[in-house]
Design a protein around this motif. Sequence first.
Motif, PDB file in Angstrom:
ATOM      1  N   GLU A   1       0.810  -1.219   0.000  1.00 39.75           N
ATOM      2  CA  GLU A   1       0.000   0.000   0.000  1.00 39.75           C
ATOM      3  C   GLU A   1       0.844   1.269   0.000  1.00 39.75           C
ATOM      4  N   LYS A   2       2.125   1.161   0.427  1.00 44.30           N
ATOM      5  CA  LYS A   2       2.984   2.349   0.461  1.00 44.30           C
ATOM      6  C   LYS A   2       3.356   2.827  -0.949  1.00 44.30           C
ATOM      7  N   SER A   3       3.132   1.962  -1.954  1.00 49.15           N
ATOM      8  CA  SER A   3       3.331   2.402  -3.337  1.00 49.15           C
ATOM      9  C   SER A   3       2.318   3.491  -3.699  1.00 49.15           C
ATOM     10  N   ASP A   4       1.079   3.336  -3.229  1.00 44.84           N
ATOM     11  CA  ASP A   4       0.061   4.379  -3.413  1.00 44.84           C
ATOM     12  C   ASP A   4       0.428   5.642  -2.648  1.00 44.84           C
ATOM     13  N   VAL A   5       1.012   5.478  -1.460  1.00 44.34           N
ATOM     14  CA  VAL A   5       1.398   6.640  -0.648  1.00 44.34           C
ATOM     15  C   VAL A   5       2.422   7.482  -1.406  1.00 44.34           C
ATOM     16  N   TYR A   6       3.372   6.822  -2.061  1.00 42.39           N
ATOM     17  CA  TYR A   6       4.365   7.557  -2.869  1.00 42.39           C
ATOM     18  C   TYR A   6       3.665   8.365  -3.972  1.00 42.39           C
ATOM     19  N   SER A   7       2.781   7.704  -4.718  1.00 45.26           N
ATOM     20  CA  SER A   7       2.077   8.390  -5.807  1.00 45.26           C
ATOM     21  C   SER A   7       1.269   9.569  -5.274  1.00 45.26           C
ATOM     22  N   PHE A   8       0.654   9.383  -4.103  1.00 42.81           N
ATOM     23  CA  PHE A   8      -0.128  10.466  -3.514  1.00 42.81           C
ATOM     24  C   PHE A   8       0.773  11.636  -3.116  1.00 42.81           C
ATOM     25  N   GLY A   9       1.999  11.338  -2.679  1.00 34.43           N
ATOM     26  CA  GLY A   9       2.950  12.414  -2.384  1.00 34.43           C
ATOM     27  C   GLY A   9       3.237  13.265  -3.610  1.00 34.43           C
ATOM     28  N   ILE A  10       3.327  12.633  -4.783  1.00 39.03           N
ATOM     29  CA  ILE A  10       3.521  13.381  -6.032  1.00 39.03           C
ATOM     30  C   ILE A  10       2.307  14.276  -6.303  1.00 39.03           C
ATOM     31  N   VAL A  11       1.102  13.741  -6.076  1.00 46.24           N
ATOM     32  CA  VAL A  11      -0.116  14.542  -6.249  1.00 46.24           C
ATOM     33  C   VAL A  11      -0.086  15.764  -5.332  1.00 46.24           C
ATOM     34  N   LEU A  12       0.343  15.575  -4.080  1.00 49.55           N
ATOM     35  CA  LEU A  12       0.448  16.694  -3.141  1.00 49.55           C
ATOM     36  C   LEU A  12       1.387  17.772  -3.680  1.00 49.55           C
ATOM     37  N   LEU A  13       2.535  17.370  -4.199  1.00 46.97           N
ATOM     38  CA  LEU A  13       3.475  18.351  -4.755  1.00 46.97           C
ATOM     39  C   LEU A  13       2.869  19.082  -5.945  1.00 46.97           C
ATOM     40  N   GLU A  14       2.058  18.396  -6.738  1.00 47.85           N
ATOM     41  CA  GLU A  14       1.400  19.051  -7.870  1.00 47.85           C
ATOM     42  C   GLU A  14       0.443  20.145  -7.416  1.00 47.85           C
ATOM     43  N   ILE A  15      -0.357  19.852  -6.388  1.00 48.69           N
ATOM     44  CA  ILE A  15      -1.332  20.868  -5.962  1.00 48.69           C
ATOM     45  C   ILE A  15      -0.636  22.026  -5.241  1.00 48.69           C
ATOM     46  N   ILE A  16       0.554  21.775  -4.674  1.00 50.59           N
ATOM     47  CA  ILE A  16       1.312  22.846  -4.017  1.00 50.59           C
ATOM     48  C   ILE A  16       1.999  23.731  -5.046  1.00 50.59           C
ATOM     49  N   THR A  17       2.628  23.118  -6.020  1.00 44.29           N
ATOM     50  CA  THR A  17       3.476  23.861  -6.963  1.00 44.29           C
ATOM     51  C   THR A  17       2.779  24.234  -8.263  1.00 44.29           C
ATOM     52  N   ASN A  18       1.770  23.434  -8.641  1.00 44.26           N
ATOM     53  CA  ASN A  18       1.146  23.548  -9.975  1.00 44.26           C
ATOM     54  C   ASN A  18       2.198  23.409 -11.078  1.00 44.26           C
ATOM     55  N   GLN A  19       3.152  22.528 -10.837  1.00 45.48           N
ATOM     56  CA  GLN A  19       4.211  22.244 -11.800  1.00 45.48           C
ATOM     57  C   GLN A  19       3.992  20.859 -12.401  1.00 45.48           C
ATOM     58  N   PRO A  20       4.419  20.627 -13.654  1.00 48.83           N
ATOM     59  CA  PRO A  20       4.329  19.277 -14.227  1.00 48.83           C
ATOM     60  C   PRO A  20       5.229  18.315 -13.465  1.00 48.83           C
ATOM     61  N   VAL A  21       4.848  17.048 -13.446  1.00 49.05           N
ATOM     62  CA  VAL A  21       5.633  16.044 -12.725  1.00 49.05           C
ATOM     63  C   VAL A  21       7.008  15.876 -13.360  1.00 49.05           C
ATOM     64  N   ILE A  22       7.049  15.849 -14.673  1.00 49.99           N
ATOM     65  CA  ILE A  22       8.318  15.753 -15.398  1.00 49.99           C
ATOM     66  C   ILE A  22       8.476  16.996 -16.264  1.00 49.99           C
ATOM     67  N   ASN A  23       9.582  17.715 -16.101  1.00 51.84           N
ATOM     68  CA  ASN A  23       9.856  18.912 -16.894  1.00 51.84           C
ATOM     69  C   ASN A  23      11.361  18.970 -17.143  1.00 51.84           C
ATOM     70  N   GLN A  24      11.758  18.652 -18.366  1.00 51.14           N
ATOM     71  CA  GLN A  24      13.183  18.553 -18.693  1.00 51.14           C
ATOM     72  C   GLN A  24      13.896  19.901 -18.646  1.00 51.14           C
ATOM     73  N   SER A  25      13.146  20.997 -18.666  1.00 48.61           N
ATOM     74  CA  SER A  25      13.775  22.324 -18.662  1.00 48.61           C
ATOM     75  C   SER A  25      14.147  22.793 -17.259  1.00 48.61           C
ATOM     76  N   ARG A  26      13.708  22.044 -16.212  1.00 43.40           N
ATOM     77  CA  ARG A  26      14.045  22.428 -14.842  1.00 43.40           C
ATOM     78  C   ARG A  26      15.444  21.969 -14.468  1.00 43.40           C
ATOM     79  N   GLU A  27      15.965  22.544 -13.367  1.00 44.14           N
ATOM     80  CA  GLU A  27      17.254  22.118 -12.827  1.00 44.14           C
ATOM     81  C   GLU A  27      17.236  20.632 -12.514  1.00 44.14           C
ATOM     82  N   ARG A  28      16.104  20.142 -11.991  1.00 44.71           N
ATOM     83  CA  ARG A  28      15.861  18.715 -11.799  1.00 44.71           C
ATOM     84  C   ARG A  28      14.547  18.391 -12.496  1.00 44.71           C
TER      85      ARG A  28
END
Length: 687
Positions: A561-588
């Motif tokens: 179930e912790k695999s879902d927790v990881y994915s949900f953490g990515i969702v949280l970062l999306e709603i905080i930053t409004n940034q794409p999950v993958i963006n090759q133009s970023r520093e990371r």
Amino acid sequence: MNGRANGTIEEIIHKTTSNTLQVCLVKTGTSTPMINTLELRPLNKNTYNTQSGSLKYFFRYYFSTSGRNIRYPNDVNDRKWYPFFDSKEWTEVTTDLNVNTSNGYQLPQIVMSSASTPISTFAPWNFTWLLPSSTTQFYIYLHFAEIQTLRSLDTREFNVTLNGKLAYARYSPRTLAMETIFYSTPQQCEGGKCILELKKTPKSTLPPLVNALELFTVIDFPQLETNQDDVVAIKGIQNTYGLSRISWQGDPCVPKQFLWDGLNCQSADISTPPTITFLNLSGNNLNGSVPQTLLQKKGLKLSSKKTSVVIPVAASVAFVVVLGSALAFFFVFKKKNTSNSEGSSSYTQVSDDRTTRSSEPAIVTKNRRFTYSEVVTMTNNFERVLGKGGFGMVYHGTVNGNEQVAVKMLSHSSSQGYKEFKAEVELLLRVHHKNLVGLVGYCDEGENLALIYEYMANGDLREHMSGKRGGSILNWETRLKIVVESAQGLEYLHNGCKPPMVHRDVKTTNILLNEHFQAKLADFGLSRSFPIEGETHVSTVVAGTPGYLDPEYYRTNWLNEKSDVYSFGIVLLEIITNQPVINQSRERAHIAEWVGVMLTKGDIKNIMDPKLYGDYDNGSVWRAVELAMSCLNPSSSRRPTMSQVVIELNECLANENSRGGTSQNMNSQSSIDVSMNFDIETTPGAR
């Protein structure tokens, strides 16, 4: 009416619970009810929303000295706008330029092209009104647009207060673009006297400005309309047998004193549509033997006479629908012997009619199985496309003439096949939660596979974050509510299901929003059971979406179930930053790495979505960021559980709700490219 001394025009805004509306005039005195004209106007469903009840027009003003009343065709919704101006306290501002009014409320250009400001630059703008009583509840809508040409050093910023209480802080109208500020909860004024004040902030060089104002009082109807399925069934019985009773007009259960003869209705509370619980068809010359379907119905009591049948209904919607079809069969074919194999069991076994999946066990379900022809009919030959996913196209449909649905058709070229289709059907048959999208039915006919879901009117979270759906930007409070509800759905899969389930594809496009912006998890085609009672993982082929995929699961093939927790953490970062999950133009390129680097620099200000303009509680934001990063721990054993995530997110939401200042009580709705001038120093610094 117009031209009549004793004429009356009443206006209400009412949101129906179905696609039908019953209007009833009830006699309350000695006179006879009458009406000359009834007019209906459709409105954008995302405007003029209430917590409960309907809105009754109190006043609608635009601030101009023109003296001209405005309505259709200037107002596309045919609202009536009346000019109002206090020439002793205000000065008028006008423009000949076009104002962008596409924020959903669609005010006329002539209304938004004028505004009032205080005569004195240092004076507040005040507006006072009296309500019928101190207990009267109301909703207020303030419409703004900056229509004055500002010089380079000019600033217009003000606070909005109601009876001295701050409602909206540091607001700056947008240049030639309309914005609407409104209370999301009903308000009251002590003694019935209300004072609205707009007061400039110390940094502002210009006085407040406002273009238009609407106010509605709240009407609480004692009952909602009768449950729509019950109405359809009872009217079907009425039409089939030509039953003619004077009282059988309008809504069957409402108002209570005009209940249809022979019916009993009940409702749990005023927020629940009443349902029909008793139906008496005696005295209608209906005769013959009673069908076995009705005799075997659990909870049903029957008493019959030679020329009549009396039928108490004990199971509301489900039974009334059964009753309608059973009676139709009985009275039209009363001499014909019947055999109903489906009636002997509450389950229907679906046979497998495709040799390509003969090894797959058949689906056993309580939900409705639709034929392909029914799917074609419900989608009007696949007329309206809602979206497209890995499974195939999703179409808009209608079941029973009024229930909207989303129909997902399996594409023959899809990477997902019958195994995923079957997995999703069987999972949705056994899970039921307010934050999981519900399954209405499915089609399993030859090569035609379809899943029919409840309709989610506001699409997916990603669309709203990216601005593709238009409308207002989701504020921080709304984003937190959405992720709380999504987390609750995921927590149910992990802890409420037996055996527990892993979703395996948690992402913002799989978080859907209904008409009330309630969030529900969707797309369960990749979901799998995970072990319990001491076992910590299951070994399985890796599946999911790049960027959201748990690296530990990807590396080891061990799923928990912790695999879902990881994915949900990515969702949280999306709603905080409004940034794409993958963006090759970023520093990371990956969002988790990028946020991590920014945090090591102490740069949380540049992590937050700039479209929020600092309108959030700093502590709430920090907790959300820290929670997201804990969900992304490389070791699954060190990640929080979804139960812990739900608790922490509710704390974040409580912090946001309890803060003072900007937008505490009121919401704003603007055009698509919203831009507000809040003090950037209110954004959180490193700690």
